[in-house]
Design a protein around this motif. Structure first.
Motif, short mmCIF file in Angstrom:
data_model
loop_
_atom_site.label_atom_id
_atom_site.label_comp_id
_atom_site.label_asym_id
_atom_site.label_seq_id
_atom_site.Cartn_x
_atom_site.Cartn_y
_atom_site.Cartn_z
N TYR A 21 0.83 -1.21 0.00
CA TYR A 21 0.00 0.00 0.00
C TYR A 21 0.86 1.25 0.00
N GLN A 22 2.04 1.17 0.56
CA GLN A 22 2.88 2.36 0.67
C GLN A 22 3.58 2.74 -0.63
N VAL A 23 3.76 1.77 -1.52
CA VAL A 23 4.48 2.09 -2.77
C VAL A 23 3.74 1.82 -4.08
N TRP A 124 0.52 -9.76 4.91
CA TRP A 124 -0.39 -8.73 5.46
C TRP A 124 0.43 -7.62 6.08
N HIS A 125 0.26 -6.42 5.54
CA HIS A 125 0.99 -5.26 6.08
C HIS A 125 -0.03 -4.13 6.29
N PHE A 126 -0.79 -4.22 7.33
CA PHE A 126 -1.72 -3.17 7.82
C PHE A 126 -3.03 -2.96 7.04
N THR A 127 -3.22 -3.58 5.89
CA THR A 127 -4.44 -3.25 5.14
C THR A 127 -5.30 -4.47 4.84
N PHE A 168 2.50 -11.79 9.10
CA PHE A 168 1.99 -10.47 9.51
C PHE A 168 3.11 -9.50 9.79
N ASN A 169 2.88 -8.23 9.45
CA ASN A 169 3.81 -7.17 9.81
C ASN A 169 3.27 -6.38 11.00
N GLU A 170 3.98 -6.43 12.08
CA GLU A 170 3.70 -5.59 13.27
C GLU A 170 2.23 -5.59 13.67
N ALA A 171 1.56 -6.74 13.48
CA ALA A 171 0.12 -6.74 13.77
C ALA A 171 -0.16 -6.63 15.27
N TYR A 267 13.21 -2.29 13.99
CA TYR A 267 13.66 -1.40 15.07
C TYR A 267 13.88 0.01 14.53
N TYR A 268 13.27 0.97 15.16
CA TYR A 268 13.44 2.37 14.76
C TYR A 268 13.93 3.26 15.89
N THR A 269 13.29 3.10 17.06
CA THR A 269 13.51 4.12 18.08
C THR A 269 13.31 3.57 19.49
N GLY A 285 9.94 12.71 14.66
CA GLY A 285 10.15 13.02 16.07
C GLY A 285 10.72 11.84 16.85
N TRP A 286 11.39 10.95 16.17
CA TRP A 286 11.90 9.74 16.83
C TRP A 286 13.35 9.90 17.27
N GLU A 287 13.61 9.47 18.49
CA GLU A 287 14.97 9.48 19.00
C GLU A 287 15.82 8.46 18.22
N THR A 310 14.17 -6.80 9.69
CA THR A 310 13.28 -6.66 8.53
C THR A 310 12.95 -5.20 8.24
N GLU A 311 13.21 -4.30 9.20
CA GLU A 311 13.10 -2.85 8.96
C GLU A 311 13.96 -2.11 9.96
N ASN A 312 14.63 -1.07 9.46
CA ASN A 312 15.35 -0.13 10.31
C ASN A 312 15.57 1.08 9.41
N TYR A 348 16.98 -2.24 5.12
CA TYR A 348 16.71 -0.84 5.44
C TYR A 348 15.27 -0.50 5.03
N TRP A 349 14.59 0.30 5.87
CA TRP A 349 13.28 0.83 5.50
C TRP A 349 13.48 2.27 5.05
N SER A 350 13.31 2.61 3.83
CA SER A 350 12.74 1.79 2.78
C SER A 350 13.55 2.02 1.50
N PHE A 355 4.33 6.29 1.05
CA PHE A 355 3.16 6.76 1.80
C PHE A 355 3.27 6.31 3.24
N GLU A 356 3.46 7.27 4.12
CA GLU A 356 3.72 6.93 5.52
C GLU A 356 2.43 7.00 6.36
N TRP A 357 1.48 6.18 6.01
CA TRP A 357 0.26 5.99 6.80
C TRP A 357 -0.39 7.31 7.22
N GLU A 358 -0.63 7.49 8.52
CA GLU A 358 -1.40 8.67 8.95
C GLU A 358 -0.65 9.97 8.69
N ARG A 364 10.25 11.22 4.72
CA ARG A 364 11.02 10.67 3.59
C ARG A 364 11.99 9.62 4.09
N PHE A 365 11.61 8.37 3.95
CA PHE A 365 12.43 7.26 4.46
C PHE A 365 13.36 6.66 3.41
N GLY A 366 13.22 7.06 2.14
CA GLY A 366 13.86 6.30 1.07
C GLY A 366 15.36 6.41 0.91
C1 BGC Z 1 5.98 -0.10 9.36
C2 BGC Z 1 6.13 0.66 8.04
C3 BGC Z 1 6.31 2.14 8.32
C4 BGC Z 1 7.55 2.31 9.16
C5 BGC Z 1 7.90 3.75 9.47
C6 BGC Z 1 6.93 0.36 10.43
O1 BGC Z 1 6.28 0.34 11.67
O2 BGC Z 1 6.08 -1.47 9.13
O3 BGC Z 1 5.01 0.41 7.28
O4 BGC Z 1 6.38 2.90 7.17
O5 BGC Z 1 7.37 1.66 10.38
O6 BGC Z 1 6.94 4.36 10.27
#
Ligand code: BGC
Length: 412
Positions: A21-23, A124-127, A168-171, A267-269, A285-287, A310-312, A348-350, A355-358, A364-366
């Motif tokens: 959905y994001q790309v 399944w990734h959120f949708t 599932f992704n982060e369900a 892992y992000y923050t 706004g993430w540390e 699977t994502e950072n 690496y994400w992404s 499209f960053e959801w809400e 800009r993660f790319g």
């Molecule tokens: C999600 C991605 C999202 C990313 C950055 C992760 O929680 O799997 O869909 O874009 O974080 O917020």
């Protein structure tokens, strides 16, 4: 003083991750319906925001431009590519499967492989398809059967080309929290009871899908699940970390000991309990706290299941923070591997801005920036730095070293 160097095992995977959905663009599902709903439009206007900027629409048009994007990923030395399948494309109406959509995904996956990359495919990734969401989504009595039917259908069609499947992704973490605890995401059902029932429903669906997929692929595929992990910083972090982990991801890993071939760790923050962050990535706004990836890897390492990062990633349009972010996180990943934890790859994400959801299109993660007007792609300098590291297949270990095994340092 130069730190010690760590060489990754030969078979270690490098790459990036995306989600449908994001790309892809052009998708009709419960999220796109929500974007257009009166409620969502009213909420955005109340915040003084323009609703048009929060509609996913064409996204990065990956559905049509995947060849160019995969060429770039290949050029940048990636050896694994994580993508997801949009259920609403495969089963637009309940029980009706779209052969053309499946064939298109097959083409994308074959294009990944033709460029020497291993696909990792998320189901399944959120949708959700609208018909599924109208039944109550995963809260419906029929959810396990319906999800598994879709999963099995798809895996049967694509199994010759895909070895790594993610159910599932982060369900049970991010999505459960956002959709049912804070109520920010569709279906915006804010209720703790629902939050817990949703998590249980995902658990049931994962277990059943795991068993059915494994039976079908005769041991030729690996099936895992991806969860988000945050490192706790500040306060009496050891106790807080244990409590947070127990409620957050351990809840899941403990229950699927027999139905899981690998742990996908996003892992992000951090979750900061006290003190101030020294580095913050402003767009979300993430540390930024690279040592946190080490702590979370060590933490899930106890389950003795191979781990993939699977994502950072970091949202940073200036690109100034991205390369130090990747390098520092990878050096802590290396430290965990040096300590003996089985990590198989880093994604690496992404690959692309998306499209960053809400938050719509602002963050800009790319590794590759996308001009959404023209759909022109431009590789960011950080992507070339990452490519160089991939070629070297080595990184400097962090100067402060790892955590003594069984112990913990309380530097924060
Ligand atoms: C999600 C991605 C999202 C990313 C950055 C992760 O929680 O799997 O869909 O874009 O974080 O917020």
């Amino acid at each position: 003083m130069e730190g010690a160097r760590y060489r990754f095992p030969r078979e270690f995977y490098w790459g990036s991750a995306t989600s449908a959905y994001q790309v892809e663009g052009g998708i009709e599902n419960d999220w796109s319906a929500w974007e257009r709903s009166e409620e969502r439009i009213r909420q955005l206007k109340q915040q003084g925001l323009n609703p048009a900027a929060f509609v996913s629409g064409r996204a990065a048009d990956f559905w049509n431009r995947y060849e160019e994007d995969l060429d770039n990923a290949h050029l940048l030395g990636h050896t694994m590519f994580r993508m997801s399948i949009e259920w609403s494309r495969i089963e637009p109406q309940e029980g009706t499967f779209d052969g053309e959509a499946i064939a298109h995904y097959r083409k994308i996956i074959q294009a990944v492989k033709a460029r020497g990359m291993e696909p990792m495919v998320t189901l399944w990734h959120f949708t959700n398809p609208i018909w599924f969401a109208s039944k109550g989504g995963f809260l419906s009595k029929d959810a396990t059967r319906l999800f598994t039917r879709y999963a099995v259908r798809l895996v049967r069609a694509l199994q010759d080309d895909v070895r790594y499947w993610v159910t599932f992704n982060e369900a049970t973490t991010v999505y459960a929290w956002m959709a049912y605890a804070t109520g920010q995401w569709p279906p915006q059902k804010k209720s703790l009871r629902t939050f817990f029932s949703f998590r249980k429903a995902i658990l049931r669906a994962h277990k059943r899908a795991y068993r059915d997929i494994k039976a079908m692929c005769h041991g030729r595929c690996l099936v895992g699940i991806v969860e988000n992990n945050r490192a706790v910083v500040g306060g009496h972090w050891f106790g807080a970390q244990r409590l947070a982990n127990a409620m957050y991801s351990h809840w899941l890993w403990r229950r699927i000991r027999r139905e899981n071939d690998f742990i996908g760790l996003n892992y992000y923050t951090t979750r900061r309990l006290s003190g101030r962050a020294s580095v913050v990535a402003k767009e979300k706004g993430w540390e930024v706290w690279p040592e946190g990836i080490y702590r979370t890897i060590k933490d899930v390492g106890r389950f003795k299941v191979p781990i993939f990062i699977t994502e950072n990633g970091i949202a940073d349009a200036t690109d100034r923070m991205r390369w130090p972010f990747i390098r520092d996180h990878l050096s802590w990943v290396a430290q965990a591997m040096h300590d003996g934890i089985d990590v198989r790859g880093y994604l690496y994400w992404s690959l692309l801005d998306n499209f960053e959801w809400e938050d719509g299109y602002a963050p800009r993660f790319g590794l590759i920036t996308v001009d959404y007007e023209t759909q022109k792609r431009t590789i960011r300098p950080s992507a070339h730095e990452y490519a160089k590291m991939i070629r070297e297949h080595a990184v400097d270990l962090p100067r402060s070293g790892g955590q003594p095994s069984g112990g913990h340092r309380s530097s924060h």
